[in-house]
Scaffold this motif. Sequence first.
Motif, PDB file in Angstrom:
ATOM      1  N   GLY A 168      -4.603   8.392   1.617  1.00  0.00           N
ATOM      2  CA  GLY A 168      -3.699   7.582   2.119  1.00  0.00           C
ATOM      3  C   GLY A 168      -3.335   8.247   3.444  1.00  0.00           C
ATOM      4  O   GLY A 168      -3.210   7.419   4.488  1.00  0.00           O
ATOM      5  N   ARG A 190      -6.139   6.345  10.775  1.00  0.00           N
ATOM      6  CA  ARG A 190      -6.752   5.564  11.504  1.00  0.00           C
ATOM      7  C   ARG A 190      -6.030   4.482  12.052  1.00  0.00           C
ATOM      8  O   ARG A 190      -6.023   4.001  13.120  1.00  0.00           O
ATOM      9  N   TYR A 213       0.834  -1.244   0.155  1.00  0.00           N
ATOM     10  CA  TYR A 213      -0.073  -0.234   0.000  1.00  0.00           C
ATOM     11  C   TYR A 213       0.943   1.126  -0.152  1.00  0.00           C
ATOM     12  O   TYR A 213       0.734   2.120  -0.684  1.00  0.00           O
ATOM     13  N   GLU A 268      -5.512   9.563   5.456  1.00  0.00           N
ATOM     14  CA  GLU A 268      -6.505   9.322   6.286  1.00  0.00           C
ATOM     15  C   GLU A 268      -6.553   7.753   6.901  1.00  0.00           C
ATOM     16  O   GLU A 268      -6.709   7.333   8.020  1.00  0.00           O
ATOM     17  N   THR A 269      -5.781   6.753   5.778  1.00  0.00           N
ATOM     18  CA  THR A 269      -5.837   5.572   6.197  1.00  0.00           C
ATOM     19  C   THR A 269      -4.654   5.367   7.339  1.00  0.00           C
ATOM     20  O   THR A 269      -4.814   4.626   8.348  1.00  0.00           O
TER      21      THR A 269
END
Length: 159
Positions: A109, A115, A5, A111-112
């Motif tokens: 990205g 989290r 990712y 935001e991911t």
Amino acid sequence: MLGIYLNDHLAGATAGVERARYLAEAEQDPVISAAVRPLAVEITQDRASLLEIMRQLDVPVHRYKLAAGRLAEKAGRLKTNGRLVRRSPLTSLVELEALRLGVSAKAAGWETLRRLADEDERLDAARLDALLGRARTQLRTLEDLHETQTAETFRTAAA
């Protein structure tokens, strides 16, 4: 999965840096060029932040993905947009759209990762919040430029 990712995002960030620098230099409209120039600097800094985060997470950089990102960006320049010799207003519009897509992906990205920061102490939540905020500001700038360029492109085309 996280390594794949992040390397995919790094490839996109590499292309984004190239695209922003190119647009800042090649753009003939001084308003767009002046607005994109500081964005290009920020996008470069954001890529460096991603590399630093990858180091903190012990994620190795996959060089072939960086090469693919650079190649994709260069290939994206090979479009005529109705003119062969000089820059078309459509070129600016399409390049702003490409940059906007890249910044949207970058925001996703961040935001991911934000989290994940709730579960992984190696990730700095405050820093990710700042990066996400900056990406959102970049998006607003690009959306404003896109709106202006849309009107200019199709006003010029109609004339």
